[in-house]
Write a protein that holds these residues in place. Structure first.
Motif, PDB file in Angstrom:
ATOM      1  N   GLY A 169     -11.373  44.241  81.745  1.00 28.67           N
ATOM      2  CA  GLY A 169     -12.018  45.269  80.950  1.00 28.67           C
ATOM      3  C   GLY A 169     -11.357  46.624  81.068  1.00 28.67           C
ATOM      4  N   VAL A 170     -10.296  46.717  81.871  1.00 27.17           N
ATOM      5  CA  VAL A 170      -9.579  47.985  82.046  1.00 27.17           C
ATOM      6  C   VAL A 170      -8.076  47.752  81.853  1.00 27.17           C
ATOM      7  CG1 VAL A 170      -9.063  49.906  83.619  1.00 27.17           C
ATOM      8  CG2 VAL A 170     -11.359  48.923  83.542  1.00 27.17           C
ATOM      9  N   LEU A 171      -7.436  47.125  82.847  1.00 31.12           N
ATOM     10  CA  LEU A 171      -6.023  46.762  82.679  1.00 31.12           C
ATOM     11  C   LEU A 171      -5.865  45.497  81.846  1.00 31.12           C
ATOM     12  CD1 LEU A 171      -4.354  47.454  86.156  1.00 31.12           C
ATOM     13  CD2 LEU A 171      -4.387  48.885  84.099  1.00 31.12           C
ATOM     14  N   PHE A 172      -6.864  44.623  81.941  1.00 26.78           N
ATOM     15  CA  PHE A 172      -6.819  43.358  81.215  1.00 26.78           C
ATOM     16  C   PHE A 172      -7.986  43.295  80.228  1.00 26.78           C
ATOM     17  CE2 PHE A 172      -5.530  42.559  85.709  1.00 26.78           C
ATOM     18  CZ  PHE A 172      -4.161  42.645  85.479  1.00 26.78           C
ATOM     19  N   SER A 173      -7.934  42.312  79.333  1.00 29.33           N
ATOM     20  CA  SER A 173      -9.021  42.145  78.382  1.00 29.33           C
ATOM     21  C   SER A 173     -10.270  41.647  79.097  1.00 29.33           C
ATOM     22  CB  SER A 173      -8.609  41.147  77.287  1.00 29.33           C
ATOM     23  OG  SER A 173      -8.637  39.829  77.806  1.00 29.33           O
ATOM     24  N   ASP A 174     -11.340  41.486  78.352  1.00 33.49           N
ATOM     25  CA  ASP A 174     -12.597  41.012  78.931  1.00 33.49           C
ATOM     26  C   ASP A 174     -12.777  39.507  78.759  1.00 33.49           C
ATOM     27  OD1 ASP A 174     -12.949  40.986  76.199  1.00 33.49           O
ATOM     28  OD2 ASP A 174     -15.060  41.553  76.315  1.00 33.49           O
ATOM     29  N   GLU A 175     -11.688  38.770  78.481  1.00 35.29           N
ATOM     30  CA  GLU A 175     -11.808  37.337  78.205  1.00 35.29           C
ATOM     31  C   GLU A 175     -12.469  36.580  79.347  1.00 35.29           C
ATOM     32  OE1 GLU A 175      -7.818  35.180  78.750  1.00 35.29           O
ATOM     33  OE2 GLU A 175      -7.178  37.210  78.229  1.00 35.29           O
ATOM     34  N   SER A 176     -12.098  36.883  80.593  1.00 34.73           N
ATOM     35  CA  SER A 176     -12.683  36.182  81.734  1.00 34.73           C
ATOM     36  C   SER A 176     -14.121  36.612  81.978  1.00 34.73           C
ATOM     37  CB  SER A 176     -11.838  36.416  82.980  1.00 34.73           C
ATOM     38  OG  SER A 176     -10.554  35.813  82.846  1.00 34.73           O
ATOM     39  N   ARG A 198      -1.607  31.117  83.068  1.00 40.51           N
ATOM     40  CA  ARG A 198      -1.607  31.741  81.738  1.00 40.51           C
ATOM     41  C   ARG A 198      -1.970  33.209  81.889  1.00 40.51           C
ATOM     42  NH1 ARG A 198      -5.047  33.081  77.673  1.00 40.51           N
ATOM     43  NH2 ARG A 198      -6.881  32.259  78.779  1.00 40.51           N
ATOM     44  N   ALA A 199      -1.095  34.078  81.428  1.00 40.54           N
ATOM     45  CA  ALA A 199      -1.303  35.519  81.606  1.00 40.54           C
ATOM     46  C   ALA A 199      -2.555  35.990  80.875  1.00 40.54           C
ATOM     47  CB  ALA A 199      -0.098  36.295  81.101  1.00 40.54           C
ATOM     48  N   LEU A 200      -3.268  36.901  81.499  1.00 36.22           N
ATOM     49  CA  LEU A 200      -4.405  37.558  80.862  1.00 36.22           C
ATOM     50  C   LEU A 200      -3.915  38.471  79.740  1.00 36.22           C
ATOM     51  CD1 LEU A 200      -6.190  38.483  84.163  1.00 36.22           C
ATOM     52  CD2 LEU A 200      -7.303  37.145  82.357  1.00 36.22           C
ATOM     53  N   GLU A 201      -4.712  38.555  78.680  1.00 40.24           N
ATOM     54  CA  GLU A 201      -4.406  39.538  77.656  1.00 40.24           C
ATOM     55  C   GLU A 201      -4.618  40.938  78.233  1.00 40.24           C
ATOM     56  OE1 GLU A 201      -3.133  38.898  74.651  1.00 40.24           O
ATOM     57  OE2 GLU A 201      -3.070  36.789  75.273  1.00 40.24           O
ATOM     58  N   LEU A 202      -3.931  41.910  77.652  1.00 45.95           N
ATOM     59  CA  LEU A 202      -3.956  43.252  78.222  1.00 45.95           C
ATOM     60  C   LEU A 202      -5.109  44.071  77.657  1.00 45.95           C
ATOM     61  CD1 LEU A 202      -0.127  43.911  78.309  1.00 45.95           C
ATOM     62  CD2 LEU A 202      -1.623  43.011  80.102  1.00 45.95           C
ATOM     63  N   GLY A 203      -5.559  45.053  78.459  1.00 44.00           N
ATOM     64  CA  GLY A 203      -6.762  45.799  78.157  1.00 44.00           C
ATOM     65  C   GLY A 203      -6.515  47.208  77.653  1.00 44.00           C
ATOM     66  N   ASP A 280     -14.929  49.343  84.031  1.00 46.18           N
ATOM     67  CA  ASP A 280     -15.721  49.128  82.827  1.00 46.18           C
ATOM     68  C   ASP A 280     -17.194  48.913  83.123  1.00 46.18           C
ATOM     69  OD1 ASP A 280     -15.042  46.611  84.019  1.00 46.18           O
ATOM     70  OD2 ASP A 280     -15.723  45.607  82.198  1.00 46.18           O
ATOM     71  N   GLN A 281     -17.572  48.828  84.396  1.00 43.67           N
ATOM     72  CA  GLN A 281     -18.969  48.572  84.759  1.00 43.67           C
ATOM     73  C   GLN A 281     -19.589  49.814  85.404  1.00 43.67           C
ATOM     74  OE1 GLN A 281     -19.953  44.760  86.547  1.00 43.67           O
ATOM     75  NE2 GLN A 281     -17.866  44.038  86.175  1.00 43.67           N
ATOM     76  N   THR A 282     -20.705  50.262  84.835  1.00 50.02           N
ATOM     77  CA  THR A 282     -21.344  51.470  85.355  1.00 50.02           C
ATOM     78  C   THR A 282     -21.824  51.333  86.801  1.00 50.02           C
ATOM     79  OG1 THR A 282     -23.393  50.783  84.237  1.00 50.02           O
ATOM     80  CG2 THR A 282     -21.999  52.373  83.101  1.00 50.02           C
ATOM     81  N   PRO A 283     -22.289  50.156  87.269  1.00 47.97           N
ATOM     82  CA  PRO A 283     -22.661  50.070  88.689  1.00 47.97           C
ATOM     83  C   PRO A 283     -21.499  50.376  89.629  1.00 47.97           C
ATOM     84  CG  PRO A 283     -23.626  48.236  87.489  1.00 47.97           C
ATOM     85  CD  PRO A 283     -22.681  48.909  86.551  1.00 47.97           C
ATOM     86  N   PRO A 299     -15.780  52.246  78.381  1.00 53.31           N
ATOM     87  CA  PRO A 299     -16.803  51.500  77.637  1.00 53.31           C
ATOM     88  C   PRO A 299     -16.193  50.443  76.735  1.00 53.31           C
ATOM     89  CG  PRO A 299     -16.442  53.590  76.579  1.00 53.31           C
ATOM     90  CD  PRO A 299     -15.548  53.580  77.791  1.00 53.31           C
ATOM     91  N   TYR A 300     -15.678  49.416  77.340  1.00 50.20           N
ATOM     92  CA  TYR A 300     -14.952  48.379  76.603  1.00 50.20           C
ATOM     93  C   TYR A 300     -15.451  47.001  77.003  1.00 50.20           C
ATOM     94  CZ  TYR A 300     -11.047  45.185  75.577  1.00 50.20           C
ATOM     95  OH  TYR A 300     -10.292  44.127  75.161  1.00 50.20           O
ATOM     96  N   GLY A 301     -15.487  46.071  76.053  1.00 44.33           N
ATOM     97  CA  GLY A 301     -15.717  44.677  76.366  1.00 44.33           C
ATOM     98  C   GLY A 301     -17.154  44.279  76.474  1.00 44.33           C
ATOM     99  N   VAL A 302     -17.347  43.025  76.925  1.00 44.60           N
ATOM    100  CA  VAL A 302     -18.661  42.392  76.925  1.00 44.60           C
ATOM    101  C   VAL A 302     -19.658  43.113  77.841  1.00 44.60           C
ATOM    102  CG1 VAL A 302     -18.075  40.786  78.797  1.00 44.60           C
ATOM    103  CG2 VAL A 302     -19.821  40.141  77.112  1.00 44.60           C
ATOM    104  N   ARG A 303     -19.178  43.753  78.874  1.00 39.79           N
ATOM    105  CA  ARG A 303     -20.069  44.485  79.787  1.00 39.79           C
ATOM    106  C   ARG A 303     -20.691  45.709  79.133  1.00 39.79           C
ATOM    107  NH1 ARG A 303     -21.135  41.615  84.600  1.00 39.79           N
ATOM    108  NH2 ARG A 303     -19.247  40.538  85.270  1.00 39.79           N
TER     109      ARG A 303
END
Length: 305
Positions: A169-176, A198-203, A280-283, A299-303
């Motif tokens: 959710g920051v350096l990488f995408s939120d796919e995981s 398999r490389a993570l998509e970038l964030g 990406d997580q407020t906690p 403020p990015y991604g599923v979180r």
């Protein structure tokens, strides 16, 4: 200090402030945009207090100075642009930039122009503000951005810029993280095991991170004044290995990585004492703030849906 601009100033005032027009500044891929509401605390009176983004901006100017001393003709550096808050008094803003001896390259003229028009013009790799809606708008428009919070923080040294990042959710995408939300912890662990190679998509902050890596490479055989950190809740088995393989496969070097297996990030961040920590997580941001660490929410991604 590079030059600043204010609309419709007299020729005398332009000489006084050493104004540089927009066309005289060549924006590079390393432009950092900071809202004045993050750079300063707008208290009553003419003198502003240092804001939560101040240590980060000050450290960036140190990096620029070191680059200039190392290679006077160098063109790659951080171009720092301040975007005033609505109805900000430009004279007071420029005065305080000078008081604190900040080497700011440009102060935007806000007027009626929307924020996204400014960002489209300067194309920053990072935009920082205390206004959550402005940050969300920037993220949705495809810019790396984060919300900062005016809290007390530990003092920082000015000899090294330290930047800490969360991973997903920051350096990488939120796919995981989406797998975790849909399938729980066991589903997440199984997904990372299956996809370890398999490389993570970038964030959203990867362009900013690449800019830091590029700047670090300018200091080969020199004491580099930039250090980067990965502070992630992932463990050291397949989840952590996938991250390391992603960084290696994309030729992205990070100075130190901490895989906390779900443990609290606050104590590690306190030991690092970064000028800024992105998550990406407020906690996690709240936990960092409790330890006097400057946290910035992405403020990015599923979180954040």
């Amino acid at each position: 200090m590079s030059n600043l601009k204010r609309k419709r100033q007299s020729s005398t005032e332009r000489r006084k402030h050493k104004i540089t027009t927009n066309s005289e500044i060549t924006m590079t891929s390393f432009t950092i945009a900071v809202s004045s509401c993050a750079l300063f605390r707008h208290e009553t009176g003419d003198i502003y207090f240092k804001g939560v983004a101040f240590p980060f901006v000050k450290a960036l100017t140190m990096v620029n100075q070191r680059l200039t001393e190392l290679r006077p003709a160098i063109k790659d550096r951080c171009v720092i642009v301040v975007i005033p808050a609505d109805r900000q008094d430009m004279n007071h803003l420029i005065k305080n930039i000078k008081i604190y001896n900040l080497k700011i390259d440009r102060v935007e003229i806000t007027g009626e122009k929307p924020l996204l028009d400014h960002l489209k013009e300067i194309k920053p790799v990072l935009y920082l503000s205390t206004n959550p809606q402005d940050v969300r708008d920037a993220i949705n428009a495809g810019y790396g951005a984060a919300t900062m919070f005016q809290r007390d923080y530990h003092e920082h040294s000015d000899d090294v810029l330290r930047v800490a990042f969360d991973g997903d959710g920051v350096l990488f995408s939120d796919e995981s993280e989406r797998v975790y939300k849909d399938q729980g912890l066991q589903g997440f662990l199984e997904n990372e095991r299956i996809n370890e190679d398999r490389a993570l998509e970038l964030g959203p902050l990867i362009t900013f991170f690449k800019a830091l890596v590029n700047l670090q490479q300018k200091f080969i055989l020199q004491n580099c004044p930039i250090r980067t950190y990965l502070v992630t809740s992932r463990g050291t088995t397949s989840p952590g290995l996938r991250v390391l393989k992603t960084l290696q496969g994309r030729e992205l070097e990070i100075n130190e990585a901490f895989f906390l297996s779900g443990a609290h990030k606050g104590p590690v961040l306190k030991a690092i004492n970064p000028h800024i920590f992105f998550d990406d997580q407020t906690p996690h941001i709240d936990g960092a703030l409790q330890y006097g660490v400057i946290g910035a929410h992405v403020p990015y991604g599923v979180r954040n849906e």
